[in-house]
Design an enzyme around this catalytic site. Structure first.
Site, PDB file in Angstrom:
ATOM      1  N   THR A  97      -0.687  11.667   0.965  1.00  0.00           N
ATOM      2  CA  THR A  97      -1.554  12.419   0.064  1.00  0.00           C
ATOM      3  C   THR A  97      -2.242  13.545   0.811  1.00  0.00           C
ATOM      4  O   THR A  97      -2.560  14.590   0.222  1.00  0.00           O
ATOM      5  CB  THR A  97      -2.585  11.478  -0.578  1.00  0.00           C
ATOM      6  OG1 THR A  97      -1.898  10.361  -1.152  1.00  0.00           O
ATOM      7  CG2 THR A  97      -3.371  12.178  -1.677  1.00  0.00           C
ATOM      8  N   ALA A  98      -2.463  13.373   2.108  1.00  0.00           N
ATOM      9  CA  ALA A  98      -3.034  14.447   2.918  1.00  0.00           C
ATOM     10  C   ALA A  98      -2.170  15.701   2.819  1.00  0.00           C
ATOM     11  O   ALA A  98      -2.684  16.818   2.639  1.00  0.00           O
ATOM     12  CB  ALA A  98      -3.158  13.998   4.378  1.00  0.00           C
ATOM     13  N   HIS A 129      -7.959   8.521   8.116  1.00  0.00           N
ATOM     14  CA  HIS A 129      -8.511   7.283   8.655  1.00  0.00           C
ATOM     15  C   HIS A 129      -9.708   7.566   9.586  1.00  0.00           C
ATOM     16  O   HIS A 129     -10.550   8.406   9.274  1.00  0.00           O
ATOM     17  CB  HIS A 129      -7.430   6.466   9.368  1.00  0.00           C
ATOM     18  CG  HIS A 129      -6.218   6.210   8.521  1.00  0.00           C
ATOM     19  ND1 HIS A 129      -6.298   5.870   7.200  1.00  0.00           N
ATOM     20  CD2 HIS A 129      -4.893   6.256   8.815  1.00  0.00           C
ATOM     21  CE1 HIS A 129      -5.082   5.702   6.710  1.00  0.00           C
ATOM     22  NE2 HIS A 129      -4.217   5.926   7.669  1.00  0.00           N
ATOM     23  N   LYS A 169       0.865  -1.182   0.000  1.00  0.00           N
ATOM     24  CA  LYS A 169       0.000   0.000   0.000  1.00  0.00           C
ATOM     25  C   LYS A 169       0.896   1.224   0.000  1.00  0.00           C
ATOM     26  O   LYS A 169       1.939   1.232   0.638  1.00  0.00           O
ATOM     27  CB  LYS A 169      -0.892  -0.025   1.248  1.00  0.00           C
ATOM     28  CG  LYS A 169      -1.729   1.236   1.475  1.00  0.00           C
ATOM     29  CD  LYS A 169      -2.861   1.305   0.453  1.00  0.00           C
ATOM     30  CE  LYS A 169      -3.829   2.450   0.765  1.00  0.00           C
ATOM     31  NZ  LYS A 169      -4.701   2.112   1.912  1.00  0.00           N
TER      32      LYS A 169
END
Length: 275
Positions: free
Chosen positions: A109-110, A148, A54
């Site tokens: 990516t945040a 999350h 991932k």
């Protein structure tokens, strides 16, 4: 073959059947390790990096696309599912340049999304995502980017929303938001990579058909133990794009990289990144 993914409910849902040998893995025996996304990003750069992992879309597009190919299945890509910027007290986003900001990792990516909209905000500190809420609440930082389960629990902890970057991205860019994908080292070959992608799709389909069976495995790794939060998390991050990126998902990923390249977050535009 080594496989790495996070302990978050969307990943444990996706990989439950694979990890527990509930499906045909076409002769592949997977050696599984699980880490926070920031560690997954860093580990993927090692000389002995896992064959399948991932990855944050930012980390992949920034440095790793030449070494890895993106699989069709397993992605966290969807609508209104981006990171949430929260604070103990509301402030005008126009003041962002003066704020002390926690992020869940430079390569996440945040951080890419935040930087796209607020390139002038430089006072950013990386921290393990599960610690961000507490550090903002105790006043050590002005605000923090939640990923999350945090986007489902911040109100209960007494925090307020400043910006929902999932909403902002879709309203501004009119595309789904690519948060992370599953990638395979190019040296395993496209045939093997396609086989792994098929196995992951099979694993997702099994989890959808046997969700109650999968819940103990998912719950055993979840930071938030509430079934309601866990199922909301899965519902937001696992969707049709997870089963197969399709043309729309692939275009959304390339669009994200074009925007990141335009503002200088990545230095070279990725190409030939899909199977």
């Amino acid at each position: 073959m080594r496989l790495s993914y996070s302990t978050c409910p969307n990943d444990t849902f996706i990989f439950y059947a694979l990890a527990n040998k509930k499906i045909d893995t076409e002769g592949i025996d997977f050696e599984i390790t699980m880490h926070d996304i920031d560690i997954l990003n860093k580990n993927s750069e090692a000389d002995d990096a896992p064959e399948i992992t991932k990855i944050s879309s930012n980390a992949y597009g920034g440095r790793l696309w030449k070494r890895y190919v993106t699989l069709d299945s397993g992605a966290a890509l969807g609508r209104n599912n981006g990171p949430m910027l929260v604070a103990a007290r509301y402030f005008d986003p126009a003041e962002m340049q003066s704020k002390r900001i926690l992020i869940p990792g430079i390569d996440t990516t945040a951080n890419l999304l935040f930087t796209t909209f607020f390139p002038e905000a430089k006072d950013k500190t990386p921290m393990l995502f599960s610690k961000i809420e507490g550090e903002v609440l105790n006043g050590h930082y002005d605000c923090g980017l939640l990923i999350h389960e945090g986007r489902f629990t911040y109100k209960d902890r007494g925090l307020v929303k400043i910006i929902d970057f999932g909403e902002k991205w879709e309203q501004t860019m009119h595309r789904p938001i690519p948060l992370g994908t599953i990638i395979a080292r190019r040296d395993i070959g496209n045939e093997t990579a396609r086989k792994v992608s098929r196995i992951i799709r099979r694993s997702i389909e099994y989890a959808y058909a046997h969700t109650d069976e999968a819940m103990p495995y998912i719950r055993s790794y979840a930071r938030e133990l509430s079934d309601e939060v866990i199922k909301s998390h899965i519902g937001l991050y696992v969707n049709d794009f997870s089963i197969d990126l399709g043309d729309e998902g692939k275009e959304a990923i390339l669009f994200l990289y074009r925007k990141a390249f335009e503002v200088g977050i990545i230095k070279e535009m990725p190409h030939d990144i899909f199977l």
